[in-house]
Design a protein around this motif. Structure first.
Motif, PDB file in Angstrom:
ATOM      1  N   ARG A  44     -19.590   8.373  27.109  1.00 11.63           N
ATOM      2  CA  ARG A  44     -19.783   6.989  26.671  1.00 11.63           C
ATOM      3  C   ARG A  44     -19.593   6.914  25.165  1.00 11.63           C
ATOM      4  O   ARG A  44     -19.875   7.860  24.445  1.00 11.63           O
ATOM      5  CB  ARG A  44     -21.176   6.495  27.045  1.00 11.63           C
ATOM      6  N   PHE A  45     -19.141   5.747  24.732  1.00  6.72           N
ATOM      7  CA  PHE A  45     -18.911   5.525  23.309  1.00  6.72           C
ATOM      8  C   PHE A  45     -20.119   4.918  22.630  1.00  6.72           C
ATOM      9  O   PHE A  45     -20.833   4.103  23.203  1.00  6.72           O
ATOM     10  CB  PHE A  45     -17.746   4.557  23.097  1.00  6.72           C
ATOM     11  N   SER A  46     -20.277   5.270  21.371  1.00  7.63           N
ATOM     12  CA  SER A  46     -21.137   4.572  20.435  1.00  7.63           C
ATOM     13  C   SER A  46     -20.185   4.101  19.340  1.00  7.63           C
ATOM     14  O   SER A  46     -19.469   4.908  18.747  1.00  7.63           O
ATOM     15  CB  SER A  46     -22.188   5.522  19.861  1.00  7.63           C
ATOM     16  N   MET A  47     -20.093   2.788  19.135  1.00  7.84           N
ATOM     17  CA  MET A  47     -19.224   2.204  18.099  1.00  7.84           C
ATOM     18  C   MET A  47     -20.088   1.299  17.241  1.00  7.84           C
ATOM     19  O   MET A  47     -20.120   0.091  17.421  1.00  7.84           O
ATOM     20  CB  MET A  47     -18.061   1.445  18.729  1.00  7.84           C
ATOM     21  N   ASP A  66     -10.044  -1.937  17.907  1.00 12.61           N
ATOM     22  CA  ASP A  66      -8.849  -1.429  18.575  1.00 12.61           C
ATOM     23  C   ASP A  66      -8.946   0.080  18.682  1.00 12.61           C
ATOM     24  O   ASP A  66      -9.237   0.757  17.688  1.00 12.61           O
ATOM     25  CB  ASP A  66      -7.574  -1.778  17.788  1.00 12.61           C
ATOM     26  N   ALA A  67      -8.711   0.601  19.882  1.00  8.98           N
ATOM     27  CA  ALA A  67      -8.617   2.041  20.099  1.00  8.98           C
ATOM     28  C   ALA A  67      -7.134   2.373  20.185  1.00  8.98           C
ATOM     29  O   ALA A  67      -6.380   1.713  20.909  1.00  8.98           O
ATOM     30  CB  ALA A  67      -9.332   2.441  21.387  1.00  8.98           C
ATOM     31  N   LYS A  68      -6.707   3.390  19.431  1.00 12.92           N
ATOM     32  CA  LYS A  68      -5.282   3.720  19.336  1.00 12.92           C
ATOM     33  C   LYS A  68      -5.023   5.154  19.778  1.00 12.92           C
ATOM     34  O   LYS A  68      -5.889   6.022  19.640  1.00 12.92           O
ATOM     35  CB  LYS A  68      -4.809   3.541  17.895  1.00 12.92           C
ATOM     36  N   ASP A  69      -3.806   5.372  20.271  1.00 10.02           N
ATOM     37  CA  ASP A  69      -3.419   6.733  20.619  1.00 10.02           C
ATOM     38  C   ASP A  69      -2.903   7.454  19.376  1.00 10.02           C
ATOM     39  O   ASP A  69      -2.914   6.890  18.269  1.00 10.02           O
ATOM     40  CB  ASP A  69      -2.400   6.747  21.766  1.00 10.02           C
ATOM     41  N   ALA A  70      -2.450   8.674  19.546  1.00 16.74           N
ATOM     42  CA  ALA A  70      -2.013   9.496  18.407  1.00 16.74           C
ATOM     43  C   ALA A  70      -0.837   8.887  17.651  1.00 16.74           C
ATOM     44  O   ALA A  70      -0.685   9.113  16.453  1.00 16.74           O
ATOM     45  CB  ALA A  70      -1.663  10.903  18.884  1.00 16.74           C
ATOM     46  N   VAL A  74      -1.976   0.615  20.093  1.00 18.98           N
ATOM     47  CA  VAL A  74      -3.261   0.125  20.593  1.00 18.98           C
ATOM     48  C   VAL A  74      -3.272   0.269  22.114  1.00 18.98           C
ATOM     49  O   VAL A  74      -2.410  -0.274  22.807  1.00 18.98           O
ATOM     50  CB  VAL A  74      -3.507  -1.348  20.182  1.00 18.98           C
ATOM     51  N   ILE A  75      -4.251   1.016  22.621  1.00 13.95           N
ATOM     52  CA  ILE A  75      -4.352   1.211  24.070  1.00 13.95           C
ATOM     53  C   ILE A  75      -5.571   0.510  24.673  1.00 13.95           C
ATOM     54  O   ILE A  75      -5.663   0.360  25.886  1.00 13.95           O
ATOM     55  CB  ILE A  75      -4.338   2.713  24.437  1.00 13.95           C
ATOM     56  N   ALA A  76      -6.477   0.066  23.827  1.00 12.60           N
ATOM     57  CA  ALA A  76      -7.615  -0.735  24.281  1.00 12.60           C
ATOM     58  C   ALA A  76      -8.105  -1.563  23.099  1.00 12.60           C
ATOM     59  O   ALA A  76      -8.118  -1.097  21.961  1.00 12.60           O
ATOM     60  CB  ALA A  76      -8.740   0.149  24.804  1.00 12.60           C
ATOM     61  N   SER A  77      -8.485  -2.808  23.388  1.00 12.57           N
ATOM     62  CA  SER A  77      -8.966  -3.709  22.343  1.00 12.57           C
ATOM     63  C   SER A  77     -10.068  -4.582  22.928  1.00 12.57           C
ATOM     64  O   SER A  77      -9.899  -5.156  24.009  1.00 12.57           O
ATOM     65  CB  SER A  77      -7.810  -4.572  21.836  1.00 12.57           C
ATOM     66  N   ARG A 100     -20.217   0.106  24.489  1.00 10.93           N
ATOM     67  CA  ARG A 100     -20.358  -0.124  25.921  1.00 10.93           C
ATOM     68  C   ARG A 100     -19.195  -0.915  26.510  1.00 10.93           C
ATOM     69  O   ARG A 100     -18.994  -0.928  27.724  1.00 10.93           O
ATOM     70  CB  ARG A 100     -21.687  -0.817  26.224  1.00 10.93           C
ATOM     71  N   LEU A 101     -18.420  -1.596  25.651  1.00  9.85           N
ATOM     72  CA  LEU A 101     -17.283  -2.387  26.133  1.00  9.85           C
ATOM     73  C   LEU A 101     -16.056  -1.528  26.460  1.00  9.85           C
ATOM     74  O   LEU A 101     -15.139  -1.988  27.125  1.00  9.85           O
ATOM     75  CB  LEU A 101     -16.888  -3.440  25.092  1.00  9.85           C
ATOM     76  N   PHE A 102     -16.050  -0.290  25.974  1.00 17.42           N
ATOM     77  CA  PHE A 102     -14.883   0.585  26.142  1.00 17.42           C
ATOM     78  C   PHE A 102     -15.116   1.629  27.224  1.00 17.42           C
ATOM     79  O   PHE A 102     -16.216   2.153  27.359  1.00 17.42           O
ATOM     80  CB  PHE A 102     -14.565   1.312  24.825  1.00 17.42           C
ATOM     81  N   ARG A 103     -14.039   1.955  27.956  1.00 18.76           N
ATOM     82  CA  ARG A 103     -14.039   3.074  28.890  1.00 18.76           C
ATOM     83  C   ARG A 103     -13.319   4.223  28.216  1.00 18.76           C
ATOM     84  O   ARG A 103     -12.248   4.042  27.635  1.00 18.76           O
ATOM     85  CB  ARG A 103     -13.327   2.713  30.190  1.00 18.76           C
TER      86      ARG A 103
END
Length: 121
Positions: A44-47, A66-70, A74-77, A100-103
């Motif tokens: 689980r994430f803590s942001m 925004d979560a980004k790949d290498a 952007v792969i999740a926002s 909690r919003l991110f998988r």
């Protein structure tokens, strides 16, 4: 002619809501940090961070993470209002954690956070 005057009067007298005199640049996000928390099952994430109102008026701000790949794609926002439907007083701040919003995805390598909207409730 009379109808136009009535419509104009209604528009002038209508309550002004939604957008505050403040803008995204009037807010700052301090101490933003992303951590993975291992537990039973999927991590689980803590942001966490701190949203600060630097405007001269009380207002609320929506943030976007925004979560980004290498490669930087952007792969999740996700977006959220850290103060909910409450205004933040000038000079005050609220803590947030939108993890909690991110998988979790192993492709997530970098994270950015910005103020995406501002309004007065």
């Amino acid at each position: 002619m009379n109808k136009i005057a009535i419509v104009a009067a209604l528009l002038i007298a209508a309550p002004i809501s939604a957008h505050a005199a403040c803008s995204a640049k009037d807010f700052s996000i301090d101490g933003f940090a992303v951590k993975l928390q291992q537990g039973a099952g999927q991590p689980r994430f803590s942001m966490k961070g701190n949203l600060v109102n630097k405007c001269t008026e009380a207002a609320a701000a929506q943030i976007r993470i925004d979560a980004k790949d290498a490669s930087g794609k952007v792969i999740a926002s996700k977006q959220g209002w850290p103060a909910g439907t409450s205004n933040i007083e000038p000079g005050k701040s609220v803590d947030f954690d939108l993890g909690r919003l991110f998988r979790y995805s192993p492709d997530m390598q970098d994270y950015t956070v910005v103020v995406s909207d501002v309004k007065a409730w």
